[in-house]
Design an enzyme around this catalytic site. Structure first.
Site, short mmCIF file in Angstrom:
data_model
loop_
_atom_site.label_atom_id
_atom_site.label_comp_id
_atom_site.label_asym_id
_atom_site.label_seq_id
_atom_site.Cartn_x
_atom_site.Cartn_y
_atom_site.Cartn_z
N GLU A 1 81.69 87.75 12.11
CA GLU A 1 80.24 87.99 12.12
C GLU A 1 79.97 89.45 11.75
O GLU A 1 80.35 90.36 12.50
CB GLU A 1 79.65 87.69 13.50
N HIS B 1 78.13 91.73 14.62
CA HIS B 1 78.65 91.72 15.99
C HIS B 1 79.60 92.89 16.21
O HIS B 1 80.61 93.02 15.50
CB HIS B 1 79.36 90.38 16.22
N ARG C 1 74.02 89.39 27.40
CA ARG C 1 73.70 87.96 27.40
C ARG C 1 74.15 87.35 28.74
O ARG C 1 75.35 87.35 29.04
CB ARG C 1 74.40 87.26 26.25
N HIS D 1 79.31 89.51 25.09
CA HIS D 1 77.94 89.94 25.36
C HIS D 1 77.65 89.98 26.86
O HIS D 1 76.86 90.81 27.32
CB HIS D 1 76.95 88.97 24.70
N ASP E 1 74.47 92.59 18.78
CA ASP E 1 74.25 91.97 17.46
C ASP E 1 73.12 92.73 16.79
O ASP E 1 72.02 92.85 17.37
CB ASP E 1 73.85 90.50 17.61
#
Length: 235
Positions: free
Chosen positions: A214, A217, A104, A149, A156
């Site tokens: 999460e 993740h 990301r 990320h 994910d």
């Protein structure tokens, strides 16, 4: 007597002629080359399912996120190798992996930060954070100003049935910011918890550590760029 061609036919003939002589609409450019040490999962992991949410509008912000010019999922070579092993382990049981996000860009994280400071923008609340106030998302650990990320070794993902691509029921949707998404949430059914445990175990067994809030993740242990937050765009 010469009969004129109808206007639509003349337009078609002209367009066909332009194509024949090389004046077609330019093709879409190839994806940008990757920095050393990174893998495009669509090329490096044949058969893996991808749904890169941040390249479109189906995400908690509600618009394509900065840095996601294409729906690409990248990981470091080490993380991609671990993911390939996990995928291979699941295949004999008819299951596979579906990736929602990998690397990301930092500019995407900055986009999340700007969004979080606009209290009037609540269009994603009903789906993605119905029980949490927007201003609490950072405080509660669902979003961070620096994301793992961006180091390239966090992913994910969820489990799918290979035969038809159906996602296994995990008890909460991807990117639902809610205690129901915590891996050990008591609010999910035994079957949903078993699905989460299967994903967790196969990822742990291939070198990834989970995140406490999460279920989707995971970050590679011993990641190759532990202090580097990259910002090259996905193009």
């Amino acid at each position: 007597m010469q009969v004129s061609s109808p206007p639509k036919l003349r337009a078609f003939v002209l367009a066909f002629g332009l194509l024949r002589v090389g004046f077609a609409v330019p093709a879409v450019a190839d994806p940008a080359p990757l920095p050393p040490g990174f893998v495009d999962l669509a090329e490096g992991l044949p058969g893996i399912a991808l749904e890169v949410r941040y390249a479109g509008s189906h995400n908690f912000v509600g618009v394509p996120i900065d840095g996601y010019g294409r729906p690409r999922a990248l990981l470091t070579q080490l993380a991609a190798a671990g993911l390939a092993k996990a995928q291979k382990e699941l295949r004999p049981f008819g299951f596979g992996l579906k990736v929602f996000d990998g690397y990301r860009p930092q500019r995407a994280v900055d986009h999340f930060v700007r969004w979080s400071r606009d209290p009037a923008d609540q269009k994603g609340k009903a789906e993605f954070y119905p029980n949490v106030e927007k201003e609490k998302l950072f405080e509660l650990g669902y979003i961070a100003e620096k994301s793992g990320h961006s180091r390239g070794s966090t992913v994910d993902l969820t489990l799918i049935v290979l035969a038809d691509g159906t996602e296994l029921d995990m008890g909460s949707a991807y990117d639902l910011f809610d205690p129901a998404s915590w891996p050990d949430s008591p609010s999910v059914s035994p079957e949903q918890r078993a699905h989460r445990l299967l994903l967790r175990q196969v990822m742990l067994g291939n070198g990834f550590r989970p995140y406490a809030q999460e279920w989707w993740h995971f970050t590679l242990e011993g990641e190759p760029f532990p202090e580097t937050y990259f910002d090259f765009p996905l193009e």
